[in-house]
Design a protein around this motif. Structure first.
Motif, PDB file in Angstrom:
ATOM      1  N   TYR A  44       0.831  -1.216  -0.107  1.00  0.00           N
ATOM      2  CA  TYR A  44       0.090   0.182  -0.002  1.00  0.00           C
ATOM      3  C   TYR A  44       0.855   1.200   0.004  1.00  0.00           C
ATOM      4  N   PHE A  45       0.919   1.958  -1.032  1.00  0.00           N
ATOM      5  CA  PHE A  45       1.858   3.111  -1.045  1.00  0.00           C
ATOM      6  C   PHE A  45       1.212   4.400  -0.955  1.00  0.00           C
ATOM      7  N   ASP A  46       1.950   5.522  -0.953  1.00  0.00           N
ATOM      8  CA  ASP A  46       1.499   6.774  -0.304  1.00  0.00           C
ATOM      9  C   ASP A  46       0.584   7.554  -1.150  1.00  0.00           C
ATOM     10  N   ARG A  47       0.494   6.956  -2.534  1.00  0.00           N
ATOM     11  CA  ARG A  47      -0.606   7.722  -3.397  1.00  0.00           C
ATOM     12  C   ARG A  47      -1.863   7.038  -3.460  1.00  0.00           C
ATOM     13  N   PRO A  49      -3.098   4.649  -0.576  1.00  0.00           N
ATOM     14  CA  PRO A  49      -2.946   3.897   0.809  1.00  0.00           C
ATOM     15  C   PRO A  49      -4.134   2.965   1.073  1.00  0.00           C
ATOM     16  N   ARG A  74       7.639   2.999  -3.726  1.00  0.00           N
ATOM     17  CA  ARG A  74       6.876   4.294  -3.313  1.00  0.00           C
ATOM     18  C   ARG A  74       7.084   4.105  -1.943  1.00  0.00           C
ATOM     19  N   PRO A  75       6.991   5.498  -1.082  1.00  0.00           N
ATOM     20  CA  PRO A  75       7.047   5.529   0.282  1.00  0.00           C
ATOM     21  C   PRO A  75       5.479   4.666   0.872  1.00  0.00           C
ATOM     22  N   GLY A  76       5.911   3.996   1.760  1.00  0.00           N
ATOM     23  CA  GLY A  76       4.595   2.962   2.337  1.00  0.00           C
ATOM     24  C   GLY A  76       4.618   1.668   1.727  1.00  0.00           C
TER      25      GLY A  76
END
Length: 115
Positions: A44-47, A49, A74-76
């Motif tokens: 689950y990434f930042d864009r 979640p 990506r972050p997350g």
């Protein structure tokens, strides 16, 4: 962050949870010391979640940093599973530790995890 000899040890950057009671789900099997070269990343990434994302087209190799994949995260995504298709079944072979949008480094599941 995992450390070894007072230095950051990305290759072993993972934590395990011990549950007090078993969950009623079938876990994805582990493959310790994989020799696979093709991988998938789930997370689950930042864009997005709220929505599970997956990439199934990663090539990779092991190094002293851990499992190094040619696909970015990506972050997350940190802590998410890295999977490989082994004998027609998905196995967890690593855990996302770091990434920069171009490559991903996965923590190895060697002596830290036993099936």
């Amino acid at each position: 962050m995992a450390t070894k000899d007072d230095a950051i040890d990305v290759a072993h950057d993972l934590a395990l949870l011990h549950l007090t009671e078993p969950m009623d789900i079938t876990p994805i099997p582990l493959d310790l010391g994989t020799t696979a070269s093709s991988f998938a990343i789930l997370g689950y990434f930042d864009r997005r979640p709220h929505m599970l994302s997956a990439g199934f087209d990663c090539e990779g190799r092991t190094s002293d940093q851990g499992l190094v994949l040619d696909c970015g995260t990506r972050p997350g995504n940190s802590g998410g599973p890295i999977l490989s298709l082994i004998n027609d079944a998905w196995h967890v072979v690593s855990v996302v530790s770091a990434g920069n949008g171009t490559i991903t480094i996965g923590a190895v599941l060697d002596n830290f995890v036993s099936p």
